[in-house]
Scaffold this motif. Structure first.
Motif, PDB file in Angstrom:
ATOM      1  N   TYR A 118     101.204 106.225  -4.209  1.00 40.59           N
ATOM      2  CA  TYR A 118     100.120 106.855  -3.470  1.00 40.59           C
ATOM      3  C   TYR A 118     100.582 107.829  -2.370  1.00 40.59           C
ATOM      4  O   TYR A 118      99.729 108.426  -1.699  1.00 40.59           O
ATOM      5  CB  TYR A 118      99.249 105.782  -2.804  1.00 40.59           C
ATOM      6  CG  TYR A 118      98.402 104.992  -3.769  1.00 40.59           C
ATOM      7  CD1 TYR A 118      97.306 105.572  -4.388  1.00 40.59           C
ATOM      8  CD2 TYR A 118      98.709 103.654  -4.043  1.00 40.59           C
ATOM      9  CE1 TYR A 118      96.514 104.842  -5.271  1.00 40.59           C
ATOM     10  CE2 TYR A 118      97.924 102.921  -4.927  1.00 40.59           C
ATOM     11  CZ  TYR A 118      96.830 103.524  -5.540  1.00 40.59           C
ATOM     12  OH  TYR A 118      96.055 102.802  -6.413  1.00 40.59           O
ATOM     13  N   ILE A 122      98.127 110.110  -0.177  1.00 41.74           N
ATOM     14  CA  ILE A 122      97.867 109.790   1.230  1.00 41.74           C
ATOM     15  C   ILE A 122      98.036 111.037   2.103  1.00 41.74           C
ATOM     16  O   ILE A 122      97.248 111.284   3.023  1.00 41.74           O
ATOM     17  CB  ILE A 122      98.806 108.652   1.709  1.00 41.74           C
ATOM     18  CG1 ILE A 122      98.425 107.339   1.012  1.00 41.74           C
ATOM     19  CG2 ILE A 122      98.739 108.491   3.222  1.00 41.74           C
ATOM     20  CD1 ILE A 122      99.409 106.221   1.253  1.00 41.74           C
ATOM     21  N   THR A 153      95.367 106.985   7.844  1.00 40.83           N
ATOM     22  CA  THR A 153      96.462 106.995   6.866  1.00 40.83           C
ATOM     23  C   THR A 153      97.402 105.801   7.031  1.00 40.83           C
ATOM     24  O   THR A 153      97.993 105.340   6.047  1.00 40.83           O
ATOM     25  CB  THR A 153      97.259 108.317   6.974  1.00 40.83           C
ATOM     26  OG1 THR A 153      97.626 108.539   8.337  1.00 40.83           O
ATOM     27  CG2 THR A 153      96.436 109.492   6.469  1.00 40.83           C
ATOM     28  N   ILE A 156      95.684 103.139   5.143  1.00 41.80           N
ATOM     29  CA  ILE A 156      95.751 103.422   3.696  1.00 41.80           C
ATOM     30  C   ILE A 156      97.139 103.089   3.156  1.00 41.80           C
ATOM     31  O   ILE A 156      97.274 102.542   2.049  1.00 41.80           O
ATOM     32  CB  ILE A 156      95.373 104.886   3.416  1.00 41.80           C
ATOM     33  CG1 ILE A 156      93.915 105.167   3.819  1.00 41.80           C
ATOM     34  CG2 ILE A 156      95.550 105.232   1.930  1.00 41.80           C
ATOM     35  CD1 ILE A 156      93.516 106.624   3.739  1.00 41.80           C
ATOM     36  N   ARG A 157      98.179 103.344   3.934  1.00 39.32           N
ATOM     37  CA  ARG A 157      99.546 103.026   3.490  1.00 39.32           C
ATOM     38  C   ARG A 157      99.726 101.510   3.351  1.00 39.32           C
ATOM     39  O   ARG A 157     100.378 101.036   2.420  1.00 39.32           O
ATOM     40  CB  ARG A 157     100.566 103.605   4.464  1.00 39.32           C
ATOM     41  CG  ARG A 157     100.817 105.088   4.280  1.00 39.32           C
ATOM     42  CD  ARG A 157     102.061 105.539   5.033  1.00 39.32           C
ATOM     43  NE  ARG A 157     102.341 106.946   4.756  1.00 39.32           N
ATOM     44  CZ  ARG A 157     101.850 107.959   5.458  1.00 39.32           C
ATOM     45  NH1 ARG A 157     101.048 107.704   6.501  1.00 39.32           N
ATOM     46  NH2 ARG A 157     102.150 109.200   5.125  1.00 39.32           N
ATOM     47  N   GLN A 159      97.384  99.391   2.678  1.00 37.49           N
ATOM     48  CA  GLN A 159      96.659  99.027   1.462  1.00 37.49           C
ATOM     49  C   GLN A 159      97.465  99.385   0.219  1.00 37.49           C
ATOM     50  O   GLN A 159      97.459  98.642  -0.775  1.00 37.49           O
ATOM     51  CB  GLN A 159      95.289  99.728   1.430  1.00 37.49           C
ATOM     52  CG  GLN A 159      94.326  99.244   2.517  1.00 37.49           C
ATOM     53  CD  GLN A 159      93.072 100.097   2.583  1.00 37.49           C
ATOM     54  OE1 GLN A 159      93.043 101.212   2.071  1.00 37.49           O
ATOM     55  NE2 GLN A 159      92.029  99.569   3.227  1.00 37.49           N
ATOM     56  N   ALA A 160      98.151 100.529   0.265  1.00 40.01           N
ATOM     57  CA  ALA A 160      98.945 100.974  -0.887  1.00 40.01           C
ATOM     58  C   ALA A 160     100.081  99.998  -1.171  1.00 40.01           C
ATOM     59  O   ALA A 160     100.449  99.770  -2.330  1.00 40.01           O
ATOM     60  CB  ALA A 160      99.489 102.376  -0.630  1.00 40.01           C
ATOM     61  N   ASN A 163      98.749  97.481  -3.228  1.00 40.88           N
ATOM     62  CA  ASN A 163      98.032  98.029  -4.381  1.00 40.88           C
ATOM     63  C   ASN A 163      96.530  97.776  -4.276  1.00 40.88           C
ATOM     64  O   ASN A 163      95.862  97.381  -5.230  1.00 40.88           O
ATOM     65  CB  ASN A 163      98.572  97.417  -5.689  1.00 40.88           C
ATOM     66  CG  ASN A 163      98.160  98.228  -6.912  1.00 40.88           C
ATOM     67  OD1 ASN A 163      97.835  99.418  -6.791  1.00 40.88           O
ATOM     68  ND2 ASN A 163      98.161  97.601  -8.080  1.00 40.88           N
ATOM     69  N   VAL A 165      94.305 100.151  -2.649  1.00 44.93           N
ATOM     70  CA  VAL A 165      93.665 101.399  -2.206  1.00 44.93           C
ATOM     71  C   VAL A 165      92.469 101.705  -3.102  1.00 44.93           C
ATOM     72  O   VAL A 165      92.601 101.783  -4.330  1.00 44.93           O
ATOM     73  CB  VAL A 165      94.657 102.580  -2.251  1.00 44.93           C
ATOM     74  CG1 VAL A 165      93.947 103.872  -1.845  1.00 44.93           C
ATOM     75  CG2 VAL A 165      95.843 102.305  -1.345  1.00 44.93           C
ATOM     76  N   ASP A 166      91.332 101.869  -2.482  1.00 48.82           N
ATOM     77  CA  ASP A 166      90.129 102.290  -3.228  1.00 48.82           C
ATOM     78  C   ASP A 166      90.050 103.813  -3.165  1.00 48.82           C
ATOM     79  O   ASP A 166      89.299 104.390  -2.365  1.00 48.82           O
ATOM     80  CB  ASP A 166      88.891 101.650  -2.617  1.00 48.82           C
ATOM     81  CG  ASP A 166      87.615 101.995  -3.392  1.00 48.82           C
ATOM     82  OD1 ASP A 166      87.723 102.644  -4.464  1.00 48.82           O
ATOM     83  OD2 ASP A 166      86.524 101.658  -2.905  1.00 48.82           O
ATOM     84  N   ILE A 167      90.829 104.466  -4.003  1.00 55.21           N
ATOM     85  CA  ILE A 167      90.944 105.926  -3.918  1.00 55.21           C
ATOM     86  C   ILE A 167      89.640 106.623  -4.277  1.00 55.21           C
ATOM     87  O   ILE A 167      89.283 107.650  -3.697  1.00 55.21           O
ATOM     88  CB  ILE A 167      92.122 106.406  -4.819  1.00 55.21           C
ATOM     89  CG1 ILE A 167      92.494 107.846  -4.435  1.00 55.21           C
ATOM     90  CG2 ILE A 167      91.796 106.285  -6.294  1.00 55.21           C
ATOM     91  CD1 ILE A 167      93.824 108.292  -5.010  1.00 55.21           C
ATOM     92  N   LEU A 170      87.368 106.356  -1.227  1.00 51.19           N
ATOM     93  CA  LEU A 170      87.738 107.345  -0.208  1.00 51.19           C
ATOM     94  C   LEU A 170      87.234 108.737  -0.587  1.00 51.19           C
ATOM     95  O   LEU A 170      86.709 109.481   0.261  1.00 51.19           O
ATOM     96  CB  LEU A 170      89.256 107.364  -0.027  1.00 51.19           C
ATOM     97  CG  LEU A 170      89.891 106.105   0.596  1.00 51.19           C
ATOM     98  CD1 LEU A 170      91.411 106.191   0.528  1.00 51.19           C
ATOM     99  CD2 LEU A 170      89.427 105.930   2.047  1.00 51.19           C
TER     100      LEU A 170
END
Length: 507
Positions: A118, A122, A153, A156-157, A159-160, A163, A165-167, A170
């Protein structure tokens, strides 16, 4: 050749400064464009010769850019920023397409990995966050906090790493926020974003729409700035040009030469009049205002391959367009005058025949300012169509048509308009110049037009429109640069007078 005594020198010079600068006080606010320039003088001050450094040159260039942009925003109601891209078949367009495709393909491959990578996504979210924040007005704290919270961010990192991340979530938030911030013209673009499923294509389109929104925001800013600039433009332009002059002392060289040529032309004209009137006073009196107006008239016949005087750079395109329009109107007036002189008796009873001739000429003269335009060919075509029009009109009224010799003469005279020193062309040109000269002699506050010289009635409406635009450019230019012109004229016309600042009158 002697000019004038000291008393007249001082009075004429001061009158010029007043006439060219004082109107700015009555029509525009005396506030400066910004607080930093408010303490700077609004009238020009002389600068000692100096060596210009690169930094000083760049500073002058930035001032010229600011001045030109502000002038264009204020005087051109249609000025706006457009979103333009490189043509797809151009080298730059091809390179951009290849690079962008490589970037988005790489992003897609990363998101398709197991587990997904990601990091690049990101970074895109971080860039989108900054763009969205740039659209906010001061005081929009709630939506600002929300954008920072959702597009955090660091979060988000984290979360990444798990695994989680609700891309798509977002991306949907970004689209909804864009819908709240965008202009109505972008509503369809937002709908198309919502209908896009592929996440990589969606991110690519989001950036495209954000670019469009940036342009919208810039144009919105321009629209709000325009009234303020219009109220303060005289002081702003004069202050900016003074800064340019301080950075680049040679910034009035071309303007000085332009005024000097106008003075020489006026002296030559006075000399010719004196030689034809032996009893006349040998001591010429030159009006500074007349010199300046003659200089402005020269711009209507200027060769725009040459550099225009520095004080007129901001209106160069508009002046060039007016010159080109006047050239077209001159041809039309010549065509109508020649036709009327040769077959006037036959068409005298035809209503609006001159307007019919104009409607024939205008389409065939479109684009005559282009290098590829063949004026001789256009005039031949006009001649043929006019002969046909005249003959058709005569036939409809049961009159004999033009014989071959008359048609040949008519087409020949029309074709000869393009030749140098053509008497009809010279006559019409002098009458156009006379009208424009009369227009400049009117007080700037007077709205009526001078009487139209003979032979120009067929183009009267167009001449008055062009004249109005021309007078507006000239009068505004005098308001801004009047003090600079006054100093130059005082130096050239009255060198024995004491030099000083060209003070701008205040109320």
């Amino acid at each position: 050749m002697p000019l004038n005594d000291d008393q007249n020198s001082d009075s004429d010079s001061s009158r010029l400064s007043e006439s060219t600068a004082s109107s700015s006080d009555s029509e525009y606010s005396r506030q400066s464009f910004n607080s930093d320039s408010s303490s700077k003088p609004s009238s020009p001050a002389s600068s000692p010769p100096k060596i210009i450094t690169f930094d000083e040159l760049m500073a002058a260039a930035r001032n010229l850019t600011d001045l030109t942009l502000a002038h264009e925003i204020a005087v051109n109601a249609n000025f706006c920023i457009k979103h333009e891209d490189f043509p797809r078949n151009s080298f730059a367009g091809t390179v951009k397409q290849i690079v962008h495709k490589a970037f988005w393909d790489h992003l897609e491959s990363e998101l398709n990995e197991d587990p997904p990578e990601y990091e690049h996504a990101i970074k895109l979210f971080e860039e989108i966050k900054e763009i969205l924040l740039s659209f906010l007005t001061p005081g929009a704290n709630r939506i600002q906090n929300q954008i920072c919270e959702v597009l955090d961010t660091d979060l988000i990192r984290q979360q990444a790493e798990h695994n989680a991340v609700d891309i798509h979530g977002l991306a949907n938030y970004i689209i909804n926020t864009m819908g709240k911030l965008c202009a109505p013209i972008r509503d369809n673009d937002i709908k198309q974003l919502k209908a896009t499923d592929n996440i990589v294509e969606l991110l690519r389109q989001i950036f495209h729409v954000l670019d469009l929104m940036k342009v919208d925001m810039a144009n919105y800013t321009i629209q709000n700035l325009r009234p303020y600039l219009q109220r303060n433009l005289v002081d702003y332009e004069r202050t900016k040009f003074q800064e340019i002059l301080e950075e680049t002392p040679s910034a009035l060289d071309l303007t000085t030469e332009w005024i000097k040529e106008s003075i020489e032309d006026e002296l030559s004209s006075i000399s010719d009049e004196s030689s034809s009137s032996p009893g006349a006073d040998s001591k010429p009196v030159i009006s500074p205002t007349l010199v300046l107006n003659n200089g402005y008239l020269k711009l209507l016949q200027w060769d725009y391959r040459k550099t225009i005087p520095e004080t007129l750079i901001t209106d160069e395109v508009r002046l060039q367009e007016l010159r080109e329009k006047l050239n077209q109107l001159k041809i039309i007036a010549c065509v109508c005058l020649i036709t009327n002189n040769m077959v006037g008796a036959a068409i005298v009873d035809v209503p609006d025949f001159a307007d019919q001739l104009k409607r024939i000429s205008v389409p065939l003269l479109e684009g005559m300012n282009k290098k590829t335009f063949d004026l001789k060919e256009a005039l031949n075509a006009i001649g043929v169509q006019i002969c046909s029009k005249v003959n058709r009109s005569l036939t409809e009224r049961g009159l004999p048509t033009l014989n071959a010799e008359m048609q040949s003469n008519l087409m020949g005279q029309i074709a000869h308009i393009v030749e140098e020193n053509n008497p009809v062309s010279s006559l019409i040109d002098k009458r156009i110049q006379f009208f424009m000269r009369s227009l400049l002699a009117l007080p700037s506050f007077q709205k009526c037009m001078p009487s139209m010289p003979g032979g120009l009635s067929v183009i009267q409406t167009e001449m008055e429109f062009v004249g109005s635009q021309y007078a507006s450019i000239v009068n505004f230019n005098k308001q801004v640069y009047g003090p600079f012109y006054a100093n130059i004229l005082r130096k050239l016309l009255f060198p024995e007078a004491p030099m000083g600042k060209a003070e701008t009158p205040t109320n």
